[in-house]
Structures are given as structure tokens and as C-alpha cells.
Scaffold this motif. Structure first.
Motif, PDB file in Angstrom:
ATOM      1  N   ALA A 263      12.419  16.785  -2.230  1.00 39.38           N
ATOM      2  CA  ALA A 263      11.258  16.281  -2.958  1.00 39.38           C
ATOM      3  C   ALA A 263      10.031  16.410  -2.084  1.00 39.38           C
ATOM      4  CB  ALA A 263      11.465  14.825  -3.367  1.00 39.38           C
ATOM      5  N   TRP A 264       8.898  16.616  -2.727  1.00 36.71           N
ATOM      6  CA  TRP A 264       7.597  16.599  -2.063  1.00 36.71           C
ATOM      7  C   TRP A 264       6.785  15.458  -2.636  1.00 36.71           C
ATOM      8  CZ3 TRP A 264       6.312  19.199   2.200  1.00 36.71           C
ATOM      9  CH2 TRP A 264       7.079  20.336   2.534  1.00 36.71           C
ATOM     10  N   HIS A 265       6.102  14.761  -1.753  1.00 36.18           N
ATOM     11  CA  HIS A 265       5.293  13.617  -2.172  1.00 36.18           C
ATOM     12  C   HIS A 265       3.938  13.687  -1.467  1.00 36.18           C
ATOM     13  CE1 HIS A 265       3.993   9.302  -1.474  1.00 36.18           C
ATOM     14  NE2 HIS A 265       4.020   9.369  -2.789  1.00 36.18           N
ATOM     15  N   ALA A 266       2.858  13.488  -2.223  1.00 33.06           N
ATOM     16  CA  ALA A 266       1.511  13.487  -1.666  1.00 33.06           C
ATOM     17  C   ALA A 266       0.763  12.276  -2.199  1.00 33.06           C
ATOM     18  CB  ALA A 266       0.767  14.770  -2.036  1.00 33.06           C
ATOM     19  N   ALA A 267      -0.064  11.663  -1.342  1.00 32.56           N
ATOM     20  CA  ALA A 267      -0.806  10.473  -1.742  1.00 32.56           C
ATOM     21  C   ALA A 267      -2.195  10.496  -1.123  1.00 32.56           C
ATOM     22  CB  ALA A 267      -0.058   9.207  -1.322  1.00 32.56           C
ATOM     23  N   LEU A 268      -3.158   9.940  -1.846  1.00 36.59           N
ATOM     24  CA  LEU A 268      -4.534   9.773  -1.370  1.00 36.59           C
ATOM     25  C   LEU A 268      -4.962   8.353  -1.695  1.00 36.59           C
ATOM     26  CD1 LEU A 268      -7.246  10.862  -0.275  1.00 36.59           C
ATOM     27  CD2 LEU A 268      -7.779  11.570  -2.621  1.00 36.59           C
ATOM     28  N   GLU A 269      -5.431   7.621  -0.669  1.00 33.85           N
ATOM     29  CA  GLU A 269      -5.781   6.212  -0.848  1.00 33.85           C
ATOM     30  C   GLU A 269      -7.163   5.932  -0.270  1.00 33.85           C
ATOM     31  OE1 GLU A 269      -4.091   1.718   0.203  1.00 33.85           O
ATOM     32  OE2 GLU A 269      -3.136   3.501   1.074  1.00 33.85           O
ATOM     33  N   VAL A 270      -7.919   5.096  -0.975  1.00 33.32           N
ATOM     34  CA  VAL A 270      -9.190   4.579  -0.482  1.00 33.32           C
ATOM     35  C   VAL A 270      -9.059   3.060  -0.377  1.00 33.32           C
ATOM     36  CG1 VAL A 270     -11.670   4.397  -0.856  1.00 33.32           C
ATOM     37  CG2 VAL A 270     -10.451   6.445  -1.607  1.00 33.32           C
ATOM     38  N   VAL A 271      -9.399   2.510   0.813  1.00 34.50           N
ATOM     39  CA  VAL A 271      -9.299   1.072   1.041  1.00 34.50           C
ATOM     40  C   VAL A 271     -10.692   0.525   1.321  1.00 34.50           C
ATOM     41  CG1 VAL A 271      -8.290  -0.758   2.457  1.00 34.50           C
ATOM     42  CG2 VAL A 271      -6.962   1.315   1.981  1.00 34.50           C
ATOM     43  N   PHE A 272     -11.073  -0.493   0.550  1.00 31.72           N
ATOM     44  CA  PHE A 272     -12.368  -1.143   0.719  1.00 31.72           C
ATOM     45  C   PHE A 272     -12.148  -2.494   1.397  1.00 31.72           C
ATOM     46  CE2 PHE A 272     -12.470   1.522  -3.058  1.00 31.72           C
ATOM     47  CZ  PHE A 272     -13.632   2.263  -2.880  1.00 31.72           C
ATOM     48  N   GLY A 273     -12.690  -2.663   2.602  1.00 30.95           N
ATOM     49  CA  GLY A 273     -12.594  -3.938   3.293  1.00 30.95           C
ATOM     50  C   GLY A 273     -13.655  -4.887   2.792  1.00 30.95           C
ATOM     51  N   ILE A 274     -13.292  -5.766   1.862  1.00 31.02           N
ATOM     52  CA  ILE A 274     -14.269  -6.657   1.233  1.00 31.02           C
ATOM     53  C   ILE A 274     -14.706  -7.750   2.206  1.00 31.02           C
ATOM     54  CG2 ILE A 274     -14.660  -8.210  -0.715  1.00 31.02           C
ATOM     55  CD1 ILE A 274     -12.522  -6.602  -2.222  1.00 31.02           C
ATOM     56  N   THR A 275     -13.721  -8.344   2.901  1.00 32.80           N
ATOM     57  CA  THR A 275     -14.003  -9.324   3.944  1.00 32.80           C
ATOM     58  C   THR A 275     -13.136  -8.984   5.142  1.00 32.80           C
ATOM     59  OG1 THR A 275     -12.258 -10.900   3.331  1.00 32.80           O
ATOM     60  CG2 THR A 275     -14.353 -11.061   2.137  1.00 32.80           C
ATOM     61  N   LYS A 276     -13.192  -9.840   6.165  1.00 29.52           N
ATOM     62  CA  LYS A 276     -12.371  -9.613   7.353  1.00 29.52           C
ATOM     63  C   LYS A 276     -10.895  -9.580   6.996  1.00 29.52           C
ATOM     64  CE  LYS A 276     -11.171 -11.643  11.823  1.00 29.52           C
ATOM     65  NZ  LYS A 276     -11.428 -12.759  12.777  1.00 29.52           N
ATOM     66  N   ASN A 277     -10.487 -10.377   6.002  1.00 28.45           N
ATOM     67  CA  ASN A 277      -9.071 -10.521   5.678  1.00 28.45           C
ATOM     68  C   ASN A 277      -8.658  -9.913   4.342  1.00 28.45           C
ATOM     69  OD1 ASN A 277      -9.896 -13.429   7.126  1.00 28.45           O
ATOM     70  ND2 ASN A 277      -8.109 -12.422   7.976  1.00 28.45           N
ATOM     71  N   LEU A 278      -9.601  -9.521   3.503  1.00 27.67           N
ATOM     72  CA  LEU A 278      -9.267  -9.093   2.145  1.00 27.67           C
ATOM     73  C   LEU A 278      -9.623  -7.626   1.923  1.00 27.67           C
ATOM     74  CD1 LEU A 278      -8.126 -10.376  -0.469  1.00 27.67           C
ATOM     75  CD2 LEU A 278     -10.505 -10.689  -1.216  1.00 27.67           C
ATOM     76  N   ASP A 279      -8.643  -6.852   1.430  1.00 24.48           N
ATOM     77  CA  ASP A 279      -8.825  -5.426   1.137  1.00 24.48           C
ATOM     78  C   ASP A 279      -8.557  -5.150  -0.335  1.00 24.48           C
ATOM     79  OD1 ASP A 279      -9.384  -4.749   3.746  1.00 24.48           O
ATOM     80  OD2 ASP A 279      -7.337  -4.085   4.206  1.00 24.48           O
ATOM     81  N   LEU A 280      -9.263  -4.165  -0.860  1.00 23.46           N
ATOM     82  CA  LEU A 280      -8.972  -3.627  -2.183  1.00 23.46           C
ATOM     83  C   LEU A 280      -8.668  -2.149  -2.018  1.00 23.46           C
ATOM     84  CD1 LEU A 280      -8.898  -3.799  -5.301  1.00 23.46           C
ATOM     85  CD2 LEU A 280     -11.344  -3.253  -5.283  1.00 23.46           C
ATOM     86  N   GLY A 281      -7.483  -1.716  -2.468  1.00 19.61           N
ATOM     87  CA  GLY A 281      -7.079  -0.322  -2.307  1.00 19.61           C
ATOM     88  C   GLY A 281      -6.792   0.347  -3.636  1.00 19.61           C
ATOM     89  N   ILE A 282      -7.115   1.637  -3.723  1.00 14.81           N
ATOM     90  CA  ILE A 282      -6.802   2.459  -4.893  1.00 14.81           C
ATOM     91  C   ILE A 282      -6.099   3.715  -4.392  1.00 14.81           C
ATOM     92  CG2 ILE A 282      -7.703   3.710  -6.880  1.00 14.81           C
ATOM     93  CD1 ILE A 282     -10.115   1.849  -6.836  1.00 14.81           C
ATOM     94  N   GLU A 283      -4.905   3.986  -4.917  1.00 11.28           N
ATOM     95  CA  GLU A 283      -4.096   5.114  -4.438  1.00 11.28           C
ATOM     96  C   GLU A 283      -3.639   5.973  -5.609  1.00 11.28           C
ATOM     97  OE1 GLU A 283      -0.731   5.012  -1.266  1.00 11.28           O
ATOM     98  OE2 GLU A 283       0.287   4.906  -3.210  1.00 11.28           O
ATOM     99  N   ALA A 284      -3.763   7.284  -5.460  1.00 14.09           N
ATOM    100  CA  ALA A 284      -3.196   8.243  -6.410  1.00 14.09           C
ATOM    101  C   ALA A 284      -2.096   9.013  -5.685  1.00 14.09           C
ATOM    102  CB  ALA A 284      -4.264   9.207  -6.916  1.00 14.09           C
ATOM    103  N   ASP A 285      -0.952   9.196  -6.340  1.00 11.66           N
ATOM    104  CA  ASP A 285       0.128   9.931  -5.681  1.00 11.66           C
ATOM    105  C   ASP A 285       0.889  10.798  -6.674  1.00 11.66           C
ATOM    106  OD1 ASP A 285       1.496   7.514  -6.761  1.00 11.66           O
ATOM    107  OD2 ASP A 285       3.237   8.346  -5.723  1.00 11.66           O
ATOM    108  N   TYR A 286       1.584  11.792  -6.128  1.00 11.83           N
ATOM    109  CA  TYR A 286       2.355  12.759  -6.913  1.00 11.83           C
ATOM    110  C   TYR A 286       3.702  12.960  -6.246  1.00 11.83           C
ATOM    111  CZ  TYR A 286       3.915  17.307  -8.704  1.00 11.83           C
ATOM    112  OH  TYR A 286       4.657  18.335  -9.245  1.00 11.83           O
TER     113      TYR A 286
END
Length: 329
Positions: A263-286
């Protein structure tokens, strides 16, 4: 469907990944990393779209027509779960668990047969049915190692070889379908209704993967605490097993596939550091899985128990979009 053993497997994988943490805690020179390593917990929601898992096999007799039968199960669905990761000076280790949301319709299931020995390429039977996903699971665990500094990459770059394991169980049911039968090449198809549940299908994928993660992080931005872009590409050795129960057939007709492949797997993720402790991430993968192996047909009522490898192929393509809310501590 028996899930107790699978739940035990999920627990074992999660525990095993955490047991790896003391090993991963050692830095490249064998010393313990600085105190207060970073933990991160993610709450995840994943959507699979335009995705399927399918299998086909050829005839073991006479003309060996290929394919003889093909079944295509849609797996468009919504999943939820959690992930945990411990980030150390050089290593990190993590695990995740996802489960499907309730029973949900996944689109249209397709079943095709080429059963005419005199004309092997002619489609003789075709059906379409609604399909639903019963409780299904995904479990993963991995360990990676930061090597960007060893390669003297500029500050902010992240380069990590990664190894790990993924297990996925899919449980699907085809129901309320219509079958088209074409007995001769010059006749109009005969239509047969397929009321109620017609096929129960369970599949397990076991993926042993290795690959590379590459990313870059911007810190102390005017509008964000941090922003990170990360990619992953990995290859897996895969083993799979399927069980297909044709509920409308006379007797107890079961087909099973035992396969291996990659199998082949690829992923791209963007992580937004909202605060020192809190992150929001969006990931696309195949994810693309391709395997071959053995097909087994059993039906005790008719004394059938046959196995063959001719034209046996099991494959899956999955497109995913994941939203994560992470907390660091």
C-alpha cells in the motif's frame, strides 16, 4: 461479526505503542531527554469520500475466464476518535483509535458476474444495492525520529523517518438491491428485486509501514502562535482477509480471501497554533492498497469447499479529510 478479539487487538496496539515510549525517550547518544516532554492529545473527525474496497476472482475451471466475479463496496463514511503523541527531544511515539459513527449509508454497492463460458467477456449478471457501514474501526501506532538537525537543515524544518502499524476493519451490508440478468447475448435483461439484506461483508487490513515525514514550522507569527505544514509518504507491507456471506443464496454460502500485497499512503496537514496549548489541524490523505492471494468458497449444504488463486485480487482506495483539535501539555 465477532469484535471482542479485534477490540483486544486495539488495546494491545495502544499499550504496545505506549510501552515504546521509554525506548523512544532515549536521545541519539543514549541519554534521557530534557525534563517535561510535550504530550499532545487530539480529538479527530475523519470523513472518507469517493472511497471503496473491492475484490474479484477468476474461474478455476475450463476457460479460466477472468474476472468471473467482482464486488465493489463503497466506504464513504464519517469516523471519530482520539490520538495521543509524546514529543521528545529527538523521538516521538503516538497512537490513535477511530470508530465509525453509528450505522450509515455509504452509497451504492455493485456486484458483477461474467459467467458465460462460451463468451467469457460478456457480463451476465449485474446488481446495484444500497450499502451501509456497521461499526468499524481503525487503529494505528508509530515511532519517528527527528534528523533535520543531523543533516544541518535550517531551523524550523522537520524531517523524520517513521515506522508503524495500521489496522482497519470494515463491516458492510448490501441491502434492497436490483439484479439484472442477461441469459443470452440477444435478449433484454431480466430484472430481479433483492429485498432486505443480501450480502454481509467483513474485511481486515493489517499494514506494516515505513516512510518519511517532512515539515516546516513558523513560530511567533503576528496572527498565530505557530503555523506548521507537514507531509508524510509511506509504504506498507499488507496482509488482508475478507469474509463475504451471500445471505439470499441457498445454504450457507461463504467466500473468503486471504491476500498479501502493498500500500502507498500520502498525507498533507496544516496545523494552526491558536494558543500555547491549543492546536487546530486539517489533514488530507490518500491510501491505495493492492493485494493478491487465495479465494475460498464453502457451502455445507452442497458439500462445497474449494480454494484457488486464479485471478484473485483485493484492493482499496480511500480519500480522507480529517479535522483535529489538539491540546498540548
Amino acid at each position: 461479526m465477532i469484535l471482542s478479539g479485534k477490540k483486544q487487538l486495539a488495546v494491545v496496539l495502544l499499550v504496545a505503542s505506549l510501552l515504546c515510549l521509554p525506548i523512544a525517550a532515549l536521545s541519539a547518544d543514549g541519554e534521557m531527554p530534557p525534563k517535561n516532554p510535550t504530550w499532545k492529545i487530539d480529538v479527530k473527525q475523519k470523513t472518507l469520500f469517493n472511497s471503496h474496497t473491492s475484490f474479484e476472482f477468476a474461474s478455476p475451471y475450463s476457460l479460466y475466464q477472468q474476472p468471473l466475479s467482482r464486488l465493489e463496496f463503497p466506504v464513504d463514511s464519517i469516523w471519530g476518535g482520539v490520538g495521543v503523541r509524546k514529543q521528545l527531544s529527538r523521538f516521538s511515539a503516538g497512537a490513535e483509535f477511530l470508530t465509525s459513527f453509528a450505522d450509515q449509508k455509504t452509497s451504492i454497492f455493485k456486484d458483477s458476474d461474467w459467467a458465460d463460458e462460451e463468451s467469457p467477456g460478456r457480463l451476465t449478471n449485474y446488481s446495484e444495492s444500497s450499502c451501509r457501514l456497521k461499526p468499524s474501526y481503525q487503529v494505528g501506532a508509530d515511532v519517528d525520529m527527528q534528523v533535520a538537525d543531523l543533516l544541518r537543515l535550517p531551523k524550523g524544518f522537520d524531517l523524520r523517518p517513521v515506522v508503524g502499524f495500521r489496522w482497519q476493519q470494515l463491516a458492510l451490508v448490501a441491502y434492497d438491491g436490483i439484479q439484472y440478468d442477461n441469459d443470452t447475448s440477444d435478449s433484454w435483461p431480466t430484472i430481479q428485486p433483492l429485498p432486505g439484506d443480501s450480502i454481509s461483508f467483513e474485511q481486515n487490513w493489517y499494514q506494516y509501514f515505513m516512510g518519511m515525514r517532512f515539515g516546516y514550522e513558523w513560530q511567533q507569527l503576528s496572527w498565530l502562535r505557530r503555523l506548521k505544514l507537514q507531509t508524510q509518504l509511506d509504504w506498507s507491507y499488507v496482509t488482508g482477509d475478507n469474509r463475504d456471506h451471500h445471505l439470499l443464496r441457498e445454504g450457507n454460502r461463504i467466500t473468503e480471501e486471504q491476500t498479501t500485497g502493498d500500500a502507498w499512503h500520502a498525507a498533507l496537514e496544516v496545523v494552526f497554533g491558536i494558543t500555547k496549548n491549543l492546536d487546530l489541524g486539517i489533514e488530507a490523505d490518500y491510501l491505495k492498497i493492492q493485494t493478491t492471494g487465495t479465494h475460498t468458497l464453502t457451502n455445507e449444504l452442497f458439500g462445497i469447499n474449494e480454494s484457488w488463486t486464479n485471478g484473485v485480487k483485493v484492493w482499496s482506495e480511500q480519500y480522507g479529510l480529517t479535522v483535529k483539535l489538539g491540546y498540548r501539555f
